[in-house]
Design a protein around this motif. Structure first.
Motif, short mmCIF file in Angstrom:
data_model
loop_
_atom_site.label_atom_id
_atom_site.label_comp_id
_atom_site.label_asym_id
_atom_site.label_seq_id
_atom_site.Cartn_x
_atom_site.Cartn_y
_atom_site.Cartn_z
N ASN A 87 0.84 -1.13 0.29
CA ASN A 87 0.03 -0.01 0.06
C ASN A 87 0.88 1.21 0.02
O ASN A 87 1.62 1.79 1.18
CB ASN A 87 -0.82 -0.05 1.42
CG ASN A 87 -2.03 1.14 1.06
OD1 ASN A 87 -2.02 1.71 0.33
ND2 ASN A 87 -2.94 0.94 2.03
N PRO A 88 0.90 1.95 -1.10
CA PRO A 88 1.81 3.23 -1.29
C PRO A 88 1.79 4.22 -0.24
O PRO A 88 0.55 4.54 0.20
CB PRO A 88 1.85 3.37 -2.72
CG PRO A 88 0.44 3.02 -3.21
CD PRO A 88 0.19 1.80 -2.21
N PRO A 132 -0.30 -0.03 -6.99
CA PRO A 132 0.43 -1.40 -7.34
C PRO A 132 -0.05 -2.26 -6.36
O PRO A 132 0.01 -2.13 -5.15
CB PRO A 132 1.87 -0.98 -7.24
CG PRO A 132 1.89 0.53 -6.55
CD PRO A 132 0.64 1.22 -6.65
N ARG A 187 -2.65 -3.93 -5.06
CA ARG A 187 -3.40 -3.73 -3.99
C ARG A 187 -4.36 -4.75 -3.61
O ARG A 187 -5.02 -5.28 -4.82
CB ARG A 187 -4.29 -2.30 -4.10
CG ARG A 187 -3.30 -1.02 -4.15
CD ARG A 187 -2.76 -0.89 -2.80
NE ARG A 187 -3.93 -0.63 -1.66
CZ ARG A 187 -4.63 0.41 -1.70
NH1 ARG A 187 -4.34 1.36 -2.09
NH2 ARG A 187 -5.28 0.22 -0.61
P1 AMP Z 1 -3.16 6.65 2.91
O1 AMP Z 1 -1.69 6.90 3.04
O2 AMP Z 1 -3.91 5.58 3.85
O3 AMP Z 1 -4.05 7.94 3.10
O4 AMP Z 1 -3.60 6.37 1.49
C1 AMP Z 1 -2.89 6.72 0.22
C2 AMP Z 1 -3.58 6.32 -0.93
O5 AMP Z 1 -3.00 7.15 -1.99
C3 AMP Z 1 -3.30 4.89 -1.26
O6 AMP Z 1 -4.28 4.03 -0.49
C4 AMP Z 1 -3.37 4.91 -2.80
O7 AMP Z 1 -4.74 4.71 -3.01
C5 AMP Z 1 -3.14 6.38 -3.30
N1 AMP Z 1 -1.71 6.45 -3.51
C6 AMP Z 1 -0.60 6.69 -2.74
N2 AMP Z 1 0.63 6.53 -3.54
C7 AMP Z 1 0.25 6.37 -4.86
C8 AMP Z 1 0.77 5.79 -5.88
N3 AMP Z 1 2.10 5.65 -6.11
N4 AMP Z 1 0.20 5.24 -7.02
C9 AMP Z 1 -1.20 5.02 -6.91
N5 AMP Z 1 -1.78 5.50 -5.77
C10 AMP Z 1 -1.27 5.76 -4.84
#
Ligand code: AMP
Ligand code: MG
Length: 375
Positions: A77-78, A245, A247
């Protein structure tokens, strides 16, 4: 890359320090203390305008591994990388296209994350192994000052255990991560209240990966015809479409959820609400109602609370209300459905995910509704 330690158990229960930041003096002390810990490779909970974030040096693999571990966050989870300026953002990405420039000029500092091809300076652990990175320039002065003092960008997901409700108050962070992190800076209630809008600029047209308070129409107004028709994170069969990526889709559908079951309902009058809750099988006297327009009488319910009927006010109040109801620990929480309007799409997204059935329940309800399809 170092793997986050599984289970997230830290050998030692830490004495979590909580620092206020409401006067010039306490603000300066908090910034100095947070920066010192971050420079030493530790993790720190900081206020941002969206929700409280758990920050670590985005360029330090060990620090980021510590962050994943404290949150029990799955490694794929990015994380969003927080910067204090466009100049710092452009050092985290391989390209800075014109669309990024326009959106940053319109919405930064603020609750908008831009996903772009990542630069080599950002370790793979930050992006869940993916080739793209999400960057955001937050508005809250505390985290901005910490980034500037540190001189490096901060990876900062929400400061809660993975999949749980996000924290909009320092107290929410303490109850979720107290004993697991050395410092929480209390910067008051989060002003936006829900997580940032995430836009993927590596595809044409751009795509909203996560709805937020900056909605699609606002993005399109800024990008004009060059942006094309920005695609949303429409759900297909209950699973939000995302390009993040590797997920796990099940995990995505249910997120931001209180422990107490949550139902999003619309009702005509009190009798209709009672009928619907009876159908859910919940003991009425323990049910908490959160309503913005059709306010039911209090009698017979565990509690009835008003939430603002304006999207900004509702977003600000939402997580604190859900945390509060969760603490009551009744049979369920009912929240009144929000208008189907672009300004409400971020809140509607959180309610959809927070009320999604847990994976086991989802299998059963799908079997029921689809005539026992294999799941
Ligand atoms: P959170 O840090 O839990 O608020 O979640 C950040 C969210 O941003 C992730 O769950 C992804 O949906 C999205 N996200 C962050 N970085 C990326 C990335 N490199 N590619 C696609 N989605 C991203
Ligand atoms: Mg989160």
């Amino acid at each position: 890359m170092p793997r986050p330690r599984s289970g997230g158990r830290r050998a030692l229960r830490l004495n979590t320090e909580i620092l206020a930041a409401h006067t010039a003096e306490s603000f300066a002390v908090a910034v100095a203390r947070a920066s010192a810990l971050l420079r030493a490779g530790d993790v720190v909970a900081l206020p941002t305008e969206t929700v409280y974030g758990l920050a670590a040096n985005a360029c330090d693999e060990q620090a980021v591994a510590r962050l994943f571990s404290a949150k029990c966050r799955p490694a794929d989870n990015p994380l969003i990388v927080h910067v204090a300026s466009v100049a710092i953002a452009s050092r985290c990405v391989a390209t800075w296209p014109r669309a990024a420039q326009r959106l940053a000029r319109a919405f930064w500092p603020g609750p908008l994350t831009l996903v772009l091809p990542k630069a080599r300076t950002i370790p793979d652990i930050v992006t869940g192994g993916g080739a793209t990175v999400g960057v955001r320039c937050p508005r809250h002065p505390l985290i901005r000052s910490v980034i500037l003092k540190c001189g490096f960008p901060l990876a900062a997901p929400s400061a809660n255990r993975s999949t749980a409700l996000s924290p909009s108050l320092a107290e929410h962070v303490r109850s979720s991560l107290g004993g697991r992190i050395p410092l929480i800076v209390d910067g008051g209630p989060a002003q936006v209240g829900i997580e940032s809008t995430v836009v993927d600029l590596t595809v044409q047209p751009p795509r909203v990966l996560r709805a937020g308070m900056i909605h699609r129409d606002a993005l399109m107004a800024v990008l004009g015809s060059s942006g094309g028709e920005i695609r949303g994170d429409q759900t297909e069969g209950g699973e939000p479409v995302t390009r993040a990526p590797r997920r796990s889709p099940g995990q995505l559908a249910r997120h931001y959820a209180p422990r107490t079951p949550l139902a999003v309902l619309e009702w005509d009058d009190d009798a209709d609400l009672r009928r619907q809750v009876r159908r859910l099988g919940w003991a009425r006297r323990t049910v908490q109602i959160l309503a913005h327009t059709n306010i039911p009488g209090r009698a017979g319910w565990g509690g009835v609370s008003l939430i603002p009927c304006h999207p900004d006010g509702c977003a600000q109040a939402l997580y604190a209300e859900l945390h509060r109801c969760d603490q009551q620990g009744g049979a369920g929480i009912v929240i009144e459905a929000v208008p189907k309007d672009p300004q409400w799409e971020g809140i509607a997204d959180r309610l959809r995910r927070a009320s999604a059935p847990r994976p086991a329940q989802r299998r059963i309800s799908r079997d029921r509704s689809a005539g026992l399809q294999p799941s």
